[in-house]
Enzyme design. Structure first.
Site, short mmCIF file in Angstrom:
data_model
loop_
_atom_site.label_atom_id
_atom_site.label_comp_id
_atom_site.label_asym_id
_atom_site.label_seq_id
_atom_site.Cartn_x
_atom_site.Cartn_y
_atom_site.Cartn_z
N ARG A 89 8.50 -4.94 10.60
CA ARG A 89 7.69 -4.77 9.31
C ARG A 89 7.44 -3.41 8.98
O ARG A 89 6.77 -2.69 9.77
CB ARG A 89 6.72 -5.83 9.23
CG ARG A 89 6.00 -5.75 7.90
CD ARG A 89 4.58 -5.02 7.96
NE ARG A 89 4.10 -5.18 6.65
CZ ARG A 89 2.72 -4.43 6.51
NH1 ARG A 89 2.22 -3.36 7.52
NH2 ARG A 89 2.30 -4.38 5.10
N VAL A 90 7.72 -2.87 7.72
CA VAL A 90 7.02 -1.63 7.30
C VAL A 90 6.25 -1.85 6.06
O VAL A 90 6.58 -2.69 5.11
CB VAL A 90 8.10 -0.53 7.17
CG1 VAL A 90 7.78 0.63 6.42
CG2 VAL A 90 8.82 -0.32 8.39
N GLY A 91 5.00 -1.26 5.97
CA GLY A 91 4.16 -1.30 4.72
C GLY A 91 4.52 -0.08 3.75
O GLY A 91 5.54 0.28 3.58
N ASP A 92 3.37 -0.01 3.08
CA ASP A 92 3.28 1.03 1.84
C ASP A 92 3.05 2.47 2.32
O ASP A 92 3.43 3.65 1.98
CB ASP A 92 2.06 0.72 0.84
CG ASP A 92 1.02 1.01 1.42
OD1 ASP A 92 0.27 1.87 0.98
OD2 ASP A 92 0.66 0.31 2.18
N THR A 126 -5.87 1.11 7.28
CA THR A 126 -5.04 2.37 7.30
C THR A 126 -5.86 3.50 7.19
O THR A 126 -6.77 3.44 6.78
CB THR A 126 -4.02 2.36 6.02
OG1 THR A 126 -3.10 1.24 6.16
CG2 THR A 126 -3.12 3.31 6.06
N THR A 154 -4.52 2.32 0.89
CA THR A 154 -4.83 1.41 2.04
C THR A 154 -5.19 -0.04 1.34
O THR A 154 -5.43 -0.27 0.42
CB THR A 154 -6.06 1.64 2.81
OG1 THR A 154 -6.30 0.76 3.99
CG2 THR A 154 -7.31 1.86 2.29
N GLY A 155 -4.73 -1.11 2.02
CA GLY A 155 -4.93 -2.40 1.32
C GLY A 155 -3.74 -3.34 1.68
O GLY A 155 -3.04 -3.21 2.85
N GLY A 188 -0.34 -4.21 1.78
CA GLY A 188 0.93 -2.98 1.97
C GLY A 188 1.90 -3.66 1.16
O GLY A 188 2.78 -3.03 0.34
#
Length: 315
Positions: free
Chosen positions: A196-199, A168, A219-220, A222
């Site tokens: 899918r949605v991450g952080d 990210t 980043t990492g 999510g």
């Protein structure tokens, strides 16, 4: 009183060894980081806003297929690109975010446009794309974003029947007027389920800024960062426990680790211009530049203080 201004960026954090990256590719990453850093730094130097600086830095990485944002983003199960991004203004605490867009060249600029031109904070999928078109933002066909390297990564992940983490990108900045801002953009996971949605686009999870306290871009993993609300955790530890940026960053990396797994990595900046690069992985693509001081550009953990003794590294 001397005006402080600084920008810090990340291009993601990974577990790799030096043998995994050729010298030429490492040089390309370093050049990409420098280009993004200077894109934001020049805006700050001219007295521009932190919000414009973080957008410029992230746009630069969205243009670079080495980074997992915009061109060259990771591919989902169905071989499509889906992009998420968020931006937050620490002065006004206004924010804009976008999730699951496929054809917007610069998701971070769409996030900023949502912040400035929409009554909403987060738009997703086709609705977000229609808004982008209505605002005259640049759109691109599917082929623009796909690269041979990311197509290969998808095939490998599908063969192993798993999703794989990927980078990210993000930036935090403090301008001459004392304003903070944060921005984050991503192409998500390799072989992720469509939708899918991450952080990254979630305010308080992957992105957060408040002039009084700090600006953070994560980043990492999510899912883990979402559950731990990492960006806001840094803020809360500083705001309510009175911890320093370094102390808060260290605690935010470890809190609830017994229940929430996954690596948490982020960059953070406070109103005094202190910078934290916090990461659990073997490397973080990272850079910062404070006023006219030399630029700090690094990848590996042991490079944490090269050229900039004030840059902190949380372990």
């Amino acid at each position: 009183m001397e005006k402080k201004w600084v920008i810090a960026i990340h291009g993601g954090a990974e577990n790799q060894s030096r043998e995994d990256l050729s010298e030429s590719k490492q040089a390309a990453y370093e050049q990409g980081l420098e280009n993004a850093l200077m894109a934001g730094w020049h805006i700050l130097k001219e007295g521009g806003s932190a919000i414009d600086a973080v957008e410029a830095a992230v746009r630069s990485m969205e243009n670079n297929p080495l980074f997992n944002a915009g061109k060259g983003g990771s591919l989902s199960e169905d071989e499509s690109n889906e992009f998420d991004a968020a931006i937050m203004d620490g002065k006004t605490m206004q924010a804009g975010a976008v999730a699951g867009v496929k054809h917007v060249k610069h998701p971070i600029t769409l996030a900023k446009t949502i912040m400035q031109q929409s009554k909403h904070v987060l738009l997703c999928a086709t609705g977000a794309e229609e808004f982008a078109k209505s605002q005259g933002l640049e759109m691109k066909p599917d082929g623009y974003f796909k690269t041979e390297e990311k197509e290969k990564a998808l095939k490998e992940a599908q063969k192993e029947e798993e999703t794989k983490g990927n980078d990210t990108v993000g930036a935090v900045a403090l301008d001459m007027h004392g304003n903070l801002a944060a921005a984050t953009s991503t192409g998500g996971l390799v072989n992720q389920h469509p939708g899918r949605v991450g952080d990254s686009p979630i305010i308080g999870a992957g992105t957060y800024a408040n002039n009084e306290v700090c600006a953070v871009s994560c980043t990492g993993d999510g899912e883990g960062i979402l559950r731990a609300n990492v960006a806001h955790e840094v803020y809360a530890l500083m705001k309510y426990k009175g911890l320093s940026l370094k102390e808060a960053s260290s605690q935010a990396m470890s809190i609830y680790k017994d229940r929430i797994e996954g690596d948490r990595n982020f960059i953070a900046l406070d109103p005094e211009g202190n910078v934290e690069f916090s990461f659990e992985t073997s490397l973080m693509f990272r850079a910062c530049k404070r006023q006219d001081d030399p630029a700090y550009i690094a990848m590996w953990r042991e490079e944490s203080t090269i050229n900039d003794p004030e840059v902190q590294l949380s372990k």
